[in-house]
Design a protein around this motif. Structure first.
Motif, PDB file in Angstrom:
ATOM      1  N   PRO A  11     -10.579  -6.188  10.541  1.00  0.00           N
ATOM      2  CA  PRO A  11     -10.843  -7.511  11.104  1.00  0.00           C
ATOM      3  C   PRO A  11      -9.552  -8.251  11.430  1.00  0.00           C
ATOM      4  O   PRO A  11      -8.462  -7.820  11.097  1.00  0.00           O
ATOM      5  N   SER A  12      -9.701  -9.422  12.057  1.00  0.00           N
ATOM      6  CA  SER A  12      -8.542 -10.127  12.585  1.00  0.00           C
ATOM      7  C   SER A  12      -7.794 -10.955  11.548  1.00  0.00           C
ATOM      8  O   SER A  12      -6.789 -11.571  11.876  1.00  0.00           O
ATOM      9  N   HIS A  13      -8.225 -10.959  10.269  1.00  0.00           N
ATOM     10  CA  HIS A  13      -7.606 -11.822   9.278  1.00  0.00           C
ATOM     11  C   HIS A  13      -6.821 -11.099   8.184  1.00  0.00           C
ATOM     12  O   HIS A  13      -6.622 -11.664   7.132  1.00  0.00           O
ATOM     13  N   PRO A  14      -6.370  -9.856   8.365  1.00  0.00           N
ATOM     14  CA  PRO A  14      -5.682  -9.181   7.264  1.00  0.00           C
ATOM     15  C   PRO A  14      -4.403  -9.867   6.820  1.00  0.00           C
ATOM     16  O   PRO A  14      -4.021  -9.769   5.650  1.00  0.00           O
ATOM     17  N   ALA A  15      -3.725 -10.569   7.719  1.00  0.00           N
ATOM     18  CA  ALA A  15      -2.474 -11.235   7.332  1.00  0.00           C
ATOM     19  C   ALA A  15      -2.699 -12.315   6.287  1.00  0.00           C
ATOM     20  O   ALA A  15      -1.759 -12.724   5.593  1.00  0.00           O
ATOM     21  N   GLU A  16      -3.939 -12.755   6.145  1.00  0.00           N
ATOM     22  CA  GLU A  16      -4.247 -13.755   5.128  1.00  0.00           C
ATOM     23  C   GLU A  16      -4.360 -13.155   3.738  1.00  0.00           C
ATOM     24  O   GLU A  16      -4.429 -13.885   2.744  1.00  0.00           O
ATOM     25  N   LYS A  17      -4.411 -11.834   3.658  1.00  0.00           N
ATOM     26  CA  LYS A  17      -4.579 -11.152   2.385  1.00  0.00           C
ATOM     27  C   LYS A  17      -3.231 -10.686   1.850  1.00  0.00           C
ATOM     28  O   LYS A  17      -2.507  -9.944   2.515  1.00  0.00           O
ATOM     29  N   ALA A  18      -2.908 -11.115   0.641  1.00  0.00           N
ATOM     30  CA  ALA A  18      -1.621 -10.778   0.013  1.00  0.00           C
ATOM     31  C   ALA A  18      -1.808  -9.632  -0.968  1.00  0.00           C
ATOM     32  O   ALA A  18      -2.674  -9.692  -1.857  1.00  0.00           O
ATOM     33  N   VAL A  19      -0.997  -8.595  -0.815  1.00  0.00           N
ATOM     34  CA  VAL A  19      -1.042  -7.424  -1.692  1.00  0.00           C
ATOM     35  C   VAL A  19       0.284  -7.310  -2.427  1.00  0.00           C
ATOM     36  O   VAL A  19       1.352  -7.359  -1.803  1.00  0.00           O
ATOM     37  N   ILE A  20       0.210  -7.161  -3.739  1.00  0.00           N
ATOM     38  CA  ILE A  20       1.406  -6.916  -4.546  1.00  0.00           C
ATOM     39  C   ILE A  20       1.387  -5.467  -4.999  1.00  0.00           C
ATOM     40  O   ILE A  20       0.388  -5.003  -5.566  1.00  0.00           O
ATOM     41  N   VAL A  21       2.458  -4.738  -4.740  1.00  0.00           N
ATOM     42  CA  VAL A  21       2.613  -3.369  -5.223  1.00  0.00           C
ATOM     43  C   VAL A  21       3.627  -3.398  -6.349  1.00  0.00           C
ATOM     44  O   VAL A  21       4.779  -3.802  -6.141  1.00  0.00           O
ATOM     45  N   VAL A  22       3.199  -2.989  -7.536  1.00  0.00           N
ATOM     46  CA  VAL A  22       4.083  -2.981  -8.706  1.00  0.00           C
ATOM     47  C   VAL A  22       4.616  -1.562  -8.877  1.00  0.00           C
ATOM     48  O   VAL A  22       3.890  -0.645  -9.277  1.00  0.00           O
ATOM     49  N   GLY A  23       5.876  -1.365  -8.542  1.00  0.00           N
ATOM     50  CA  GLY A  23       6.493  -0.053  -8.632  1.00  0.00           C
ATOM     51  C   GLY A  23       6.910   0.457  -7.271  1.00  0.00           C
ATOM     52  O   GLY A  23       6.099   0.529  -6.340  1.00  0.00           O
ATOM     53  N   GLY A  24       8.193   0.819  -7.146  1.00  0.00           N
ATOM     54  CA  GLY A  24       8.735   1.236  -5.860  1.00  0.00           C
ATOM     55  C   GLY A  24       9.061   2.708  -5.764  1.00  0.00           C
ATOM     56  O   GLY A  24       9.970   3.083  -5.029  1.00  0.00           O
ATOM     57  N   GLY A  25       8.325   3.542  -6.514  1.00  0.00           N
ATOM     58  CA  GLY A  25       8.441   4.973  -6.288  1.00  0.00           C
ATOM     59  C   GLY A  25       7.740   5.355  -4.996  1.00  0.00           C
ATOM     60  O   GLY A  25       7.225   4.504  -4.266  1.00  0.00           O
ATOM     61  N   VAL A  26       7.682   6.649  -4.695  1.00  0.00           N
ATOM     62  CA  VAL A  26       7.071   7.085  -3.439  1.00  0.00           C
ATOM     63  C   VAL A  26       5.603   6.684  -3.380  1.00  0.00           C
ATOM     64  O   VAL A  26       5.111   6.240  -2.338  1.00  0.00           O
ATOM     65  N   ALA A  27       4.873   6.786  -4.504  1.00  0.00           N
ATOM     66  CA  ALA A  27       3.462   6.398  -4.496  1.00  0.00           C
ATOM     67  C   ALA A  27       3.307   4.938  -4.108  1.00  0.00           C
ATOM     68  O   ALA A  27       2.454   4.574  -3.280  1.00  0.00           O
ATOM     69  N   GLY A  28       4.127   4.069  -4.679  1.00  0.00           N
ATOM     70  CA  GLY A  28       4.056   2.651  -4.364  1.00  0.00           C
ATOM     71  C   GLY A  28       4.440   2.347  -2.940  1.00  0.00           C
ATOM     72  O   GLY A  28       3.795   1.534  -2.256  1.00  0.00           O
ATOM     73  N   LEU A  29       5.482   3.002  -2.445  1.00  0.00           N
ATOM     74  CA  LEU A  29       5.933   2.753  -1.067  1.00  0.00           C
ATOM     75  C   LEU A  29       4.898   3.232  -0.048  1.00  0.00           C
ATOM     76  O   LEU A  29       4.655   2.567   0.963  1.00  0.00           O
ATOM     77  N   VAL A  30       4.304   4.388  -0.301  1.00  0.00           N
ATOM     78  CA  VAL A  30       3.276   4.904   0.614  1.00  0.00           C
ATOM     79  C   VAL A  30       2.055   3.989   0.610  1.00  0.00           C
ATOM     80  O   VAL A  30       1.497   3.657   1.661  1.00  0.00           O
ATOM     81  N   ALA A  31       1.625   3.573  -0.585  1.00  0.00           N
ATOM     82  CA  ALA A  31       0.478   2.670  -0.676  1.00  0.00           C
ATOM     83  C   ALA A  31       0.776   1.341   0.023  1.00  0.00           C
ATOM     84  O   ALA A  31      -0.085   0.775   0.706  1.00  0.00           O
ATOM     85  N   ALA A  32       1.998   0.851  -0.147  1.00  0.00           N
ATOM     86  CA  ALA A  32       2.392  -0.393   0.527  1.00  0.00           C
ATOM     87  C   ALA A  32       2.314  -0.244   2.045  1.00  0.00           C
ATOM     88  O   ALA A  32       1.845  -1.147   2.750  1.00  0.00           O
ATOM     89  N   LEU A  33       2.770   0.900   2.559  1.00  0.00           N
ATOM     90  CA  LEU A  33       2.738   1.125   3.997  1.00  0.00           C
ATOM     91  C   LEU A  33       1.305   1.179   4.516  1.00  0.00           C
ATOM     92  O   LEU A  33       0.997   0.645   5.592  1.00  0.00           O
ATOM     93  N   GLU A  34       0.407   1.800   3.746  1.00  0.00           N
ATOM     94  CA  GLU A  34      -0.993   1.868   4.180  1.00  0.00           C
ATOM     95  C   GLU A  34      -1.593   0.482   4.348  1.00  0.00           C
ATOM     96  O   GLU A  34      -2.418   0.262   5.230  1.00  0.00           O
ATOM     97  N   CYS A  35      -1.206  -0.435   3.485  1.00  0.00           N
ATOM     98  CA  CYS A  35      -1.717  -1.808   3.589  1.00  0.00           C
ATOM     99  C   CYS A  35      -0.995  -2.599   4.684  1.00  0.00           C
ATOM    100  O   CYS A  35      -1.617  -3.346   5.443  1.00  0.00           O
ATOM    101  N   ALA A  36       0.316  -2.418   4.775  1.00  0.00           N
ATOM    102  CA  ALA A  36       1.107  -3.201   5.731  1.00  0.00           C
ATOM    103  C   ALA A  36       0.790  -2.847   7.168  1.00  0.00           C
ATOM    104  O   ALA A  36       0.788  -3.719   8.046  1.00  0.00           O
ATOM    105  N   LYS A  37       0.480  -1.599   7.435  1.00  0.00           N
ATOM    106  CA  LYS A  37       0.305  -1.170   8.820  1.00  0.00           C
ATOM    107  C   LYS A  37      -0.965  -1.726   9.453  1.00  0.00           C
ATOM    108  O   LYS A  37      -1.131  -1.665  10.673  1.00  0.00           O
ATOM    109  N   VAL A  38      -1.886  -2.284   8.655  1.00  0.00           N
ATOM    110  CA  VAL A  38      -3.062  -2.945   9.226  1.00  0.00           C
ATOM    111  C   VAL A  38      -2.903  -4.452   9.208  1.00  0.00           C
ATOM    112  O   VAL A  38      -3.852  -5.188   9.464  1.00  0.00           O
TER     113      VAL A  38
END
Length: 486
Positions: A11-38
């Protein structure tokens, strides 16, 4: 990674949703990218001063080397998809294949060719008898005379091999691969995970040896491939960070999280992440830290997780010592590039001959340069180097490298050394691992929060990436479509 059609359905409102990723290993970075790209607003909080977790590359003796993971499985194409996403698809390289070797009572010899995870199709083959001897071959031959398993299936790889072929095949061929490669006892390895189709083939062919031959024929002799990155595996971390920057993701290093809990009724967002500096409100939280840290951070939000007990292979403390040295002949005519020791036969469990595996490392090391990573530690046993100072640990590592490479290293010029300690979670093939992941995630019992990481997915970049993508996708769908309160 998520395809364009899936992304277009957001939907058109994803920027209103804030996601916090705790941990900057590869799992965290990949998960962050999956959320950021939408289009979701993402912040990554990492307690260390760097991101990447166990993926690290350092200059040792003038040679740039990977300290832990130096390659990845091409299984399923999941890592390749990430590399394409971050612009590194063209940097994939293949190793120089020299096979795997085993070091035991009879010296160092190549892993027999006709095997599945060390289980031989023909116990009388010369390369098999080199490891198990005549008595071991005779015992393994009894497998042909035993009735097949027609009621149920054996889940434990170690028990299956011991029952069908005897202790020598289990201890001298299978155990070096499971302990040296994955830090797990073969009794704790699931047959159907490490060798899909083997149990069914055993029932069909009537023997374990016949089953191995059948599985190999079905695979056409092929195995999951290994690949690396030109310039080292740390480039995947750099690529993820750059791609996250493109999407405006904030990455805070040196930002330890002290707690994760429900926000107050008037806070506007359902989750609150507490750091040493401040509290951050979020619509969703992805917890990408190790098991102990996850349990502690979620003690209030998910007390069931803290008390969760599942029978699974333990996390194993390991220490790897990378040696860069001048040796006669350098990388030429050495066993490897991977040598696994029979458990208990050596103080080290595995040696990775990096100049034998990667052309780039060989070129950088020079004609007489040799780069070897010696790993200590196995299930139930602390690394032999654990209580040693740097000088003594280096001496031990040199002695083990000499034995595992069958190369005299007395008096060689040591250019540099690096010690690296880390904890190895159970692999994806470990008994109880999948059940633990399911129960841990069920214990959260709350929308808008997800767990990712090797302790749930199993060790190995492919497993970690695939799991992180799946969990992030489920989380963002719940937040964007599932009515998670904002």
């Amino acid at each position: 990674m998520t395809d364009a059609a899936s992304a277009a359905s957001v939907p058109s409102h994803p920027a209103e949703k804030a996601v916090i990723v705790v941990g900057g290993g590869v799992a965290g970075l990949v998960a962050a990218l999956e959320c950021a790209k939408v289009g979701m607003s993402v912040t990554v909080l990492e307690r260390d001063t760097r991101v990447g977790g166990v993926i690290r590359r350092e200059d040792v003796g003038g040679v740039s080397v990977d300290l832990a993971a130096d390659g990845f499985s091409t299984r399923g194409g999941v890592v390749s998809a990430v590399l394409d996403e971050v612009g590194l698809g063209g940097a994939v390289i293949r190793p120089d294949h020299g096979g795997r070797w085993i070091a035991g009572a009879n010296g160092v010899a190549v892993l027999p060719a006709e095997t599945v995870f060390g289980i031989p199709a023909n116990a009388w083959a010369d390369d098999v008898r080199r490891h198990i001897g005549w008595s071991g071959a005779w015992r393994a031959y009894l497998d042909r005379l035993r009735p097949p398993l027609t009621i149920g299936q054996e889940q434990s790889l170690g028990r299956l091999v011991r029952t069908r072929m005897g202790d020598r095949v289990r201890d001298r061929l299978v155990a070096p691969l499971s302990v040296g490669g994955y830090a797990v006892d073969p009794d704790d390895v699931l047959v159907d995970e490490v060798a899909p189709g083997l149990n069914a083939a055993l029932t069909r062919t009537g023997s374990l040896a016949g089953a191995v031959a059948a599985v190999r024929a079905e695979r056409d002799g092929g195995e999951d491939g290994l690949a690396g990155l030109s310039g080292g595996m740390s480039r995947i971390v750099d690529g993820l960070v750059a791609r996250l920057s493109d999407f405006g993701v904030e990455i805070r290093t040196g930002a330890p999280v002290t707690g994760i809990g429900r926000a107050g009724a008037g806070d506007g967002r359902p989750w609150r992440v507490q750091t040493a500096a401040d509290a951050v409100a979020a619509d969703a939280v992805i917890v990408a830290v190790d098991e102990g840290a996850a349990r502690a951070l979620l003690a209030d939000a998910a007390p069931q997780l803290a008390s969760l007990a599942v029978d699974v292979a333990p996390t194993v403390p390991l220490e790897s010592i990378t040696l860069v040295l001048d040796a006669p002949g350098g990388a030429a005519d050495r066993p490897g590039p991977v040598v696994h020791a029979v458990p208990g036969a050596r103080r080290a469990s595995t040696l990775l001959h990096q100049t034998g595996r990667w052309e780039e490392v060989r070129t950088e090391a020079g004609d007489n340069g040799l780069v070897a990573r010696v790993t200590f530690g196995r299930p139930g046993v602390l690394p032999a180097t654990a209580a040693l100072d740097d000088a003594a640990a280096t001496t031990m590592a040199l002695a083990e490298a000499s034995a595992l490479l069958a190369l005299p290293l007395d008096g060689v010029r040591l250019r540099g050394t690096h010690r690296y300690r880390y904890d190895q979670p159970p692999p994806a093939t470990a008994r109880g691992r999948a059940e633990r992941a399911t129960r841990a995630r069920a214990a959260l019992a709350a929308p808008g929060i997800a767990l990712v990481g090797a302790w749930l997915a199993g060790t190995g970049l492919a497993q970690v990436v695939e799991d992180a993508v799946a969990q992030a996708d489920a989380l963002r769908r719940g937040v964007l479509f599932g009515g998670v309160a904002g």
